[in-house]
Design an enzyme around this catalytic site. Sequence first.
Site, PDB file in Angstrom:
ATOM      1  N   GLY A  20      31.782  46.525  94.340  1.00 28.57           N
ATOM      2  CA  GLY A  20      30.572  45.884  93.812  1.00 28.57           C
ATOM      3  C   GLY A  20      29.340  46.745  94.035  1.00 28.57           C
ATOM      4  O   GLY A  20      28.271  46.248  94.389  1.00 28.57           O
ATOM      5  N   ALA A  21      29.494  48.063  93.801  1.00 28.26           N
ATOM      6  CA  ALA A  21      28.382  48.984  94.067  1.00 28.26           C
ATOM      7  C   ALA A  21      27.476  49.151  92.857  1.00 28.26           C
ATOM      8  O   ALA A  21      26.534  49.935  92.892  1.00 28.26           O
ATOM      9  CB  ALA A  21      28.934  50.342  94.501  1.00 28.26           C
ATOM     10  N   GLY A  24      22.769  45.190  93.373  1.00 31.29           N
ATOM     11  CA  GLY A  24      22.454  44.425  94.586  1.00 31.29           C
ATOM     12  C   GLY A  24      22.716  45.160  95.888  1.00 31.29           C
ATOM     13  O   GLY A  24      22.424  46.356  96.047  1.00 31.29           O
ATOM     14  N   ILE A  25      23.300  44.437  96.819  1.00 35.03           N
ATOM     15  CA  ILE A  25      23.496  44.944  98.178  1.00 35.03           C
ATOM     16  C   ILE A  25      24.514  46.089  98.196  1.00 35.03           C
ATOM     17  O   ILE A  25      24.379  47.057  98.955  1.00 35.03           O
ATOM     18  CB  ILE A  25      23.927  43.763  99.081  1.00 35.03           C
ATOM     19  CG1 ILE A  25      22.746  42.779  99.212  1.00 35.03           C
ATOM     20  CG2 ILE A  25      24.397  44.243 100.443  1.00 35.03           C
ATOM     21  CD1 ILE A  25      23.127  41.364  99.576  1.00 35.03           C
ATOM     22  N   SER A 144      28.807  35.590 104.665  1.00 35.94           N
ATOM     23  CA  SER A 144      27.568  34.902 104.297  1.00 35.94           C
ATOM     24  C   SER A 144      27.287  33.775 105.284  1.00 35.94           C
ATOM     25  O   SER A 144      28.224  33.215 105.889  1.00 35.94           O
ATOM     26  CB  SER A 144      27.727  34.298 102.893  1.00 35.94           C
ATOM     27  OG  SER A 144      26.665  33.404 102.619  1.00 35.94           O
ATOM     28  N   TYR A 171      32.446  28.418  97.418  1.00 39.24           N
ATOM     29  CA  TYR A 171      31.870  29.717  97.793  1.00 39.24           C
ATOM     30  C   TYR A 171      31.939  29.878  99.318  1.00 39.24           C
ATOM     31  O   TYR A 171      32.371  30.916  99.829  1.00 39.24           O
ATOM     32  CB  TYR A 171      30.426  29.819  97.304  1.00 39.24           C
ATOM     33  CG  TYR A 171      29.715  31.082  97.761  1.00 39.24           C
ATOM     34  CD1 TYR A 171      30.061  32.329  97.245  1.00 39.24           C
ATOM     35  CD2 TYR A 171      28.696  31.028  98.725  1.00 39.24           C
ATOM     36  CE1 TYR A 171      29.417  33.499  97.678  1.00 39.24           C
ATOM     37  CE2 TYR A 171      28.051  32.180  99.160  1.00 39.24           C
ATOM     38  CZ  TYR A 171      28.415  33.407  98.633  1.00 39.24           C
ATOM     39  OH  TYR A 171      27.775  34.554  99.071  1.00 39.24           O
TER      40      TYR A 171
HETATM   41  N1  LIG Z   1      22.259  37.877  97.855  1.00 42.89           N
HETATM   42  C1  LIG Z   1      22.412  36.976  98.815  1.00 42.89           C
HETATM   43  O1  LIG Z   1      21.523  36.159  99.095  1.00 42.89           O
HETATM   44  C2  LIG Z   1      23.699  36.938  99.584  1.00 42.89           C
HETATM   45  C3  LIG Z   1      23.778  36.048 100.653  1.00 42.89           C
HETATM   46  C4  LIG Z   1      24.932  36.001 101.399  1.00 42.89           C
HETATM   47  C5  LIG Z   1      25.988  36.833 101.089  1.00 42.89           C
HETATM   48  N2  LIG Z   1      25.908  37.673 100.024  1.00 42.89           N
HETATM   49  C6  LIG Z   1      27.072  38.510  99.728  1.00 42.89           C
HETATM   50  O2  LIG Z   1      26.672  39.843  99.511  1.00 42.89           O
HETATM   51  C7  LIG Z   1      27.620  40.479  98.657  1.00 42.89           C
HETATM   52  C8  LIG Z   1      26.891  41.233  97.556  1.00 42.89           C
HETATM   53  O3  LIG Z   1      26.216  40.291  96.750  1.00 42.89           O
HETATM   54  P1  LIG Z   1      24.830  40.607  96.029  1.00 42.89           P
HETATM   55  O4  LIG Z   1      23.850  39.642  96.533  1.00 42.89           O
HETATM   56  O5  LIG Z   1      24.538  42.042  96.079  1.00 42.89           O
HETATM   57  O6  LIG Z   1      25.210  40.140  94.551  1.00 42.89           O
HETATM   58  P2  LIG Z   1      25.131  40.910  93.144  1.00 42.89           P
HETATM   59  O7  LIG Z   1      23.844  41.619  93.008  1.00 42.89           O
HETATM   60  O8  LIG Z   1      25.513  39.888  92.137  1.00 42.89           O
HETATM   61  O9  LIG Z   1      26.269  42.001  93.268  1.00 42.89           O
HETATM   62  C9  LIG Z   1      27.609  41.620  93.294  1.00 42.89           C
HETATM   63  C10 LIG Z   1      28.459  42.817  92.969  1.00 42.89           C
HETATM   64  O10 LIG Z   1      29.832  42.376  92.941  1.00 42.89           O
HETATM   65  C11 LIG Z   1      30.392  42.793  91.702  1.00 42.89           C
HETATM   66  N3  LIG Z   1      31.468  41.926  91.246  1.00 42.89           N
HETATM   67  C12 LIG Z   1      31.394  40.647  90.831  1.00 42.89           C
HETATM   68  N4  LIG Z   1      32.609  40.219  90.444  1.00 42.89           N
HETATM   69  C13 LIG Z   1      33.464  41.264  90.616  1.00 42.89           C
HETATM   70  C14 LIG Z   1      34.838  41.457  90.364  1.00 42.89           C
HETATM   71  N5  LIG Z   1      35.591  40.501  89.840  1.00 42.89           N
HETATM   72  N6  LIG Z   1      35.385  42.650  90.641  1.00 42.89           N
HETATM   73  C15 LIG Z   1      34.633  43.651  91.148  1.00 42.89           C
HETATM   74  N7  LIG Z   1      33.313  43.541  91.392  1.00 42.89           N
HETATM   75  C16 LIG Z   1      32.736  42.350  91.127  1.00 42.89           C
HETATM   76  C17 LIG Z   1      29.235  42.788  90.714  1.00 42.89           C
HETATM   77  O11 LIG Z   1      29.596  43.560  89.598  1.00 42.89           O
HETATM   78  P3  LIG Z   1      28.836  43.381  88.191  1.00 42.89           P
HETATM   79  O12 LIG Z   1      27.627  44.251  88.312  1.00 42.89           O
HETATM   80  O13 LIG Z   1      29.828  43.874  87.195  1.00 42.89           O
HETATM   81  O14 LIG Z   1      28.524  41.933  88.048  1.00 42.89           O
HETATM   82  C18 LIG Z   1      28.148  43.394  91.585  1.00 42.89           C
HETATM   83  O15 LIG Z   1      28.285  44.795  91.640  1.00 42.89           O
HETATM   84  C19 LIG Z   1      28.558  39.390  98.153  1.00 42.89           C
HETATM   85  O16 LIG Z   1      29.751  39.427  98.895  1.00 42.89           O
HETATM   86  C20 LIG Z   1      27.800  38.122  98.459  1.00 42.89           C
HETATM   87  O17 LIG Z   1      28.659  37.020  98.657  1.00 42.89           O
HETATM   88  C21 LIG Z   1      24.773  37.760  99.271  1.00 42.89           C
END
Ligand SMILES: NC(=O)c1ccc[n+]([C@@H]2O[C@H](COP(=O)([O-])OP(=O)(O)OC[C@H]3O[C@@H](n4cnc5c(N)ncnc54)[C@H](OP(=O)(O)O)[C@@H]3O)[C@@H](O)[C@H]2O)c1
Length: 330
Positions: A20-21, A24-25, A144, A171
């Site tokens: 998921g690079a 976002g994170i 999370s 989730y």
């Molecule tokens: N943001 C928050 O507030 C928060 C809080 C707690 C935990 N987290 C955790 O942090 C992590 C990163 O989340 P984020 O906030 O950075 O979200 P994000 O910006 O939506 O990024 C998520 C990444 O995961 C990828 N992804 C989604 N479905 C996938 C799949 N089926 N196969 C491979 N890659 C996939 C996305 O790809 P695409 O670009 O193709 O969609 C994107 O690169 C997650 O594990 C999330 O649960 C986030």
Amino acid sequence: MGWTTAHVPDQSGRTALVTGASAGIGFETARVLAARGAHVVLACRDTGRGRAAAERIDGSTEVVPLDLASLASVRRAAGLVRERYRRLDLLVNNAGVMFPSYRRTEDGFEAHLGVNHLGHFALTGLLLDLMTSVPGSRVVTVASLAHRVGFGRLDEVAARSSTGRRSMTAYGRSKLANLLFARELQHRLAVAGAATVSVAAHPGLSPTALWHGDPPALARPVAAAGMRWLAQPVEAAALPSLRAAVDPAVHGGAYLGPSERFGGRGAPEATRSSRAARSGAERRRLWTLSEELTGVRYVCEPAVLEAPASAAETSSAPAVVVCPVTGARA
Ligand SMILES: NC(=O)c1ccc[n+]([C@@H]2O[C@H](COP(=O)([O-])OP(=O)(O)OC[C@H]3O[C@@H](n4cnc5c(N)ncnc54)[C@H](OP(=O)(O)O)[C@@H]3O)[C@@H](O)[C@H]2O)c1
């Protein structure tokens, strides 16, 4: 002054894979690792987005297609990585979905559990033997705060359910599974005497695309309020993952998260998980279930009889045979 990217040691000569690079994170984690000299494999569902991300990163990168909602794709991605790399220093299990547009993965798993946990379980198992003899190697799994609302059963019924698409509980269950997985993996690696350690992290709250899903109506105002009071920019939200990946002072089994405002923001420090996330019996149950559902078995030899890890676990848990991890074969 807390831990910042200035504390990231030189990563030259190391290879990291971040799932998921593309955004976002995960993007931020990959960007910093590459800037500090690591070669970073961006494992992305959408390779176009992956390549666009790579172009914005100053350093050595490669994009590998990976859709965690498909075990076939996970196997192909692991195969590609195994063809191209003889060793892996860091595996960051970061990708995630919340309230996705689909109910089930290609293999029929509930979408949150399938993508966030089962896909990563399979990927890690298929890559682990590239890591177990590499000094300083780490598997980082991104959980999370929401693991605390992961109520209910982490079992076959939950995994096959199709009702979780708009459920915070679903989730949360997948994030609880991330933590149980990270801990059981650490336990097995330690028993095996592997060079790899397993560490978990959570980013607090950050306004990324994760929140662009399709939440239940009640969740919208709660999330909006939470974002105003607790959230931090993505650069700060990536720090717990980065510290978990590279800080020599962090040990296997640790769980890192932001230190302020109930864990929503702040410098990355050791943090506590829920009681459910610390259950030895639960993590062993999840491991067995995950092996059955994914068909990826972590190879064990020779088996050793392992006493339960703590007195708290002895009451409910039977004596179990825990096997050193030497890799995995589907
Ligand atoms: N943001 C928050 O507030 C928060 C809080 C707690 C935990 N987290 C955790 O942090 C992590 C990163 O989340 P984020 O906030 O950075 O979200 P994000 O910006 O939506 O990024 C998520 C990444 O995961 C990828 N992804 C989604 N479905 C996938 C799949 N089926 N196969 C491979 N890659 C996939 C996305 O790809 P695409 O670009 O193709 O969609 C994107 O690169 C997650 O594990 C999330 O649960 C986030």
